[in-house]
Design a protein around this motif. Structure first.
Motif, PDB file in Angstrom:
ATOM      1  N   LYS A 196      27.744  44.726  34.955  1.00  0.00           N
ATOM      2  CA  LYS A 196      26.988  43.933  35.908  1.00  0.00           C
ATOM      3  C   LYS A 196      25.907  44.795  36.572  1.00  0.00           C
ATOM      4  O   LYS A 196      25.993  46.025  36.607  1.00  0.00           O
ATOM      5  CB  LYS A 196      27.914  43.401  36.997  1.00  0.00           C
TER       6      LYS A 196
ATOM      7  N   ASP B 175      17.692  35.910  39.812  1.00  0.00           N
ATOM      8  CA  ASP B 175      18.077  35.099  40.960  1.00  0.00           C
ATOM      9  C   ASP B 175      16.993  34.065  41.238  1.00  0.00           C
ATOM     10  O   ASP B 175      15.993  33.963  40.515  1.00  0.00           O
ATOM     11  CB  ASP B 175      18.383  35.965  42.178  1.00  0.00           C
TER      12      ASP B 175
ATOM     13  N   ALA C 162      19.880  39.453  39.375  1.00  0.00           N
ATOM     14  CA  ALA C 162      21.182  39.067  39.910  1.00  0.00           C
ATOM     15  C   ALA C 162      22.250  40.013  39.363  1.00  0.00           C
ATOM     16  O   ALA C 162      22.026  40.766  38.419  1.00  0.00           O
ATOM     17  CB  ALA C 162      21.505  37.624  39.531  1.00  0.00           C
TER      18      ALA C 162
ATOM     19  N   GLN D  59      25.055  39.022  37.931  1.00  0.00           N
ATOM     20  CA  GLN D  59      25.750  38.435  36.789  1.00  0.00           C
ATOM     21  C   GLN D  59      24.948  38.615  35.497  1.00  0.00           C
ATOM     22  O   GLN D  59      23.730  38.807  35.531  1.00  0.00           O
ATOM     23  CB  GLN D  59      26.040  36.956  37.042  1.00  0.00           C
TER      24      GLN D  59
ATOM     25  N   LYS E 241      27.878  33.215  38.895  1.00  0.00           N
ATOM     26  CA  LYS E 241      28.004  33.380  40.343  1.00  0.00           C
ATOM     27  C   LYS E 241      29.271  32.717  40.880  1.00  0.00           C
ATOM     28  O   LYS E 241      29.595  31.585  40.534  1.00  0.00           O
ATOM     29  CB  LYS E 241      26.771  32.773  41.016  1.00  0.00           C
TER      30      LYS E 241
ATOM     31  N   ASN F 164      25.206  28.102  45.911  1.00  0.00           N
ATOM     32  CA  ASN F 164      25.790  28.758  44.738  1.00  0.00           C
ATOM     33  C   ASN F 164      25.833  27.821  43.532  1.00  0.00           C
ATOM     34  O   ASN F 164      25.720  28.274  42.384  1.00  0.00           O
ATOM     35  CB  ASN F 164      27.177  29.289  45.066  1.00  0.00           C
TER      36      ASN F 164
ATOM     37  N   ILE G 157      22.480  28.211  42.011  1.00  0.00           N
ATOM     38  CA  ILE G 157      22.380  29.487  41.307  1.00  0.00           C
ATOM     39  C   ILE G 157      23.073  29.392  39.950  1.00  0.00           C
ATOM     40  O   ILE G 157      22.540  29.848  38.929  1.00  0.00           O
ATOM     41  CB  ILE G 157      22.990  30.616  42.159  1.00  0.00           C
ATOM     42  N   ARG G 158      24.249  28.785  39.931  1.00  0.00           N
ATOM     43  CA  ARG G 158      24.974  28.642  38.658  1.00  0.00           C
ATOM     44  C   ARG G 158      24.211  27.760  37.673  1.00  0.00           C
ATOM     45  O   ARG G 158      24.199  28.032  36.470  1.00  0.00           O
ATOM     46  CB  ARG G 158      26.384  28.098  38.916  1.00  0.00           C
TER      47      ARG G 158
ATOM     48  N   GLN H 186      21.562  29.924  36.217  1.00  0.00           N
ATOM     49  CA  GLN H 186      22.131  30.889  35.274  1.00  0.00           C
ATOM     50  C   GLN H 186      22.538  30.214  33.972  1.00  0.00           C
ATOM     51  O   GLN H 186      22.373  30.787  32.886  1.00  0.00           O
ATOM     52  CB  GLN H 186      23.315  31.602  35.915  1.00  0.00           C
TER      53      GLN H 186
END
Length: 438
Positions: free
Chosen positions: A207, A244, A250, A252, A276, A283, A286-287, A290
């Motif tokens: 990470k 991000d 980020a 991840q 995340k 969040n 964010i996911r 991603q």
């Protein structure tokens, strides 16, 4: 062992694959007791196999302390795909002997044929589909175990020394051709050498940052292994650092490997990611982002793997056999920290990857399984029992069975981790038919 550099633009996405020091650990030879270990695994005696393996490893160690060496390793900031080093070996090979035998017994359940998969027409001249088994497992990072706030877990069950062989027992029991791990921060000193002895090759992607560091432990990340008796690498592993919401890096990441079947030449993209954590609308967004980045990356990787090297698995020999323009199928798995109906999961069902979820496939005998979940933990802020670990696959693959969820009674009221199970996540495993290209 091969070291590579990578900085590649993802088509349709502004961010690049992060510049990385990449290295791919390959198994040059099998463990001398590999055949014996395989026989024990086929007989279901995984614990004896593990003890045989680790006792032989211990005899080669001369009592060196790999744990101390691992703790002193530092991970530079950013993404790094690391080489497995032979100097790192398990430090406490007899840990499993102090725990009750058996653990959680995992059962397989047949699934109903996925209507999305194209039917394989019977033909005497046509090859039988190749069988492919995949496992994904968040193994709970060292440092996030004793400091993870598991308020009902037995404290003696939390340290790495108590969990490591329970984790390997679970991995070995699956008999998977592809093994994907998240929250892995014992790649060099445990998982890589242990799995290399069982015929696997693999890579590790750290990470960008890890909460395990604050407890004096190595940076965790994703690891991807494949069994070399069935699969070979077409190229080096590829890593993606997620961006991000402001375009920065980020923590991840995503790890991908282009593979070919050593028996048929069929190509495949295997990938694993960890997204995340924590709930909440921010969040969730964010996911979703991603998931979009992951979908673009694996689709681009699959497009580079299009074609079918009939007479050779390596790219250099691809011209010797019949070719197909179709993109290679994808298997993407990992801890999404998102449930099947989430926005992040909907992204993976849509363009460009158009993947299918294992959790969308029904069991033939649903009465054989109670509540379905992949994590069950008790923390001060409450209890979490839900599905957040996933296996996604292309329509060309047909799921045939998956591991059933153990009952709550079998796990116990304290949840996970426990004296019988080494992580706060249950491993997810599935078998697929991998039909030959027509």
């Amino acid at each position: 062992m091969v070291q590579l550099g990578l900085c590649e633009q993802i088509p349709g996405f502004g961010a690049k694959f992060c510049p990385s020091r990449l290295s791919l650990q390959r198994s040059d030879s099998h463990f001398r007791g590999y055949r014996t270990l395989q026989q024990l695994q086929r007989q279901g005696d995984c614990r004896t196999a593990r003890r045989l393996q680790t006792s032989r490893a211990a005899s080669c160690l001369g009592g060196s302390s790999a744990q101390a060496a691992h703790k002193t390793m530092t991970q530079p900031p950013g993404i790094s795909i690391s080489m497995a080093s032979e100097q790192y070996r398990p430090s406490d090979v007899n840990a499993a002997a102090t725990w009750p035998s058996g653990g959680l017994h995992r059962k397989w359940g047949a699934v109903i044929a996925d209507s999305a998969a194209p039917p394989v027409q019977p033909s005497a001249a046509r090859e039988e589909p190749q069988q492919l088994r995949v496992l994904t497992f968040n193994v709970l990072a060292d440092g996030l175990d004793v400091n993870g706030g598991f308020v009902q877990a037995d404290p003696a069950a939390l340290p790495w020394s108590a969990r490591q062989h329970l984790l390997m027992d679970e991995i070995v029991a699956a008999g998977a051709h592809i093994v994907c791990l998240q929250e892995c921060n014992h790649f060099h000193d445990f998982f890589a050498p242990q799995l290399a002895d069982l015929g696997y090759s693999g890579a590790f992607l750290a990470k960008g940052s890890s909460p395990a560091n604050q407890y004096g432990c190595a940076t965790d990340g994703c690891a991807l292994f494949y069994r070399t008796d069935l699969l070979s690498a077409l190229s080096g592993p590829e890593g993606l650092c997620f961006r991000d919401m402001n375009g920065g890096q980020a923590a991840q990441c995503l790890l991908m490997q282009r593979l070919a079947c050593t028996r048929t030449g069929q190509q495949l993209v295997a990938a694993t990611f960890h997204m995340k954590a924590k709930t909440g609308a921010t969040n969730d967004s964010i996911r979703r982002s991603q998931a979009e980045q992951a979908a673009l990356a694996v689709a681009a990787c699959a497009a580079r793997s299009s074609g079918h090297a009939r007479n050779g698995a390596a790219e250099g020999s691809a011209g010797n056999g019949a070719q197909s323009a179709a993109a290679a199928p994808i298997v993407l798995s990992g801890d999404m920290n998102a449930e099947p109906g989430s926005a992040a999961c909907e992204v993976l069902r849509d363009q460009p990857a158009q993947l299918h979820s294992l959790w969308d496939v029904d069991l033939k005998n649903p009465e054989g399984e109670g509540e379905t979940f992949t994590t069950w933990k008790h923390r001060a802020e409450g209890t979490s029992r839900r599905i957040i670990d996933h296996i996604w696959y292309s329509a060309a693959l047909k799921p045939t069975e998956r591991w059933l969820t153990p009952s709550a009674d079998a796990i116990g009221a304290a949840g996970l981790p426990s004296r019988y199970y080494g992580s706060d996540h249950l491993a997810v495993a599935a078998s697929f038919e991998w039909p030959p290209l027509q």
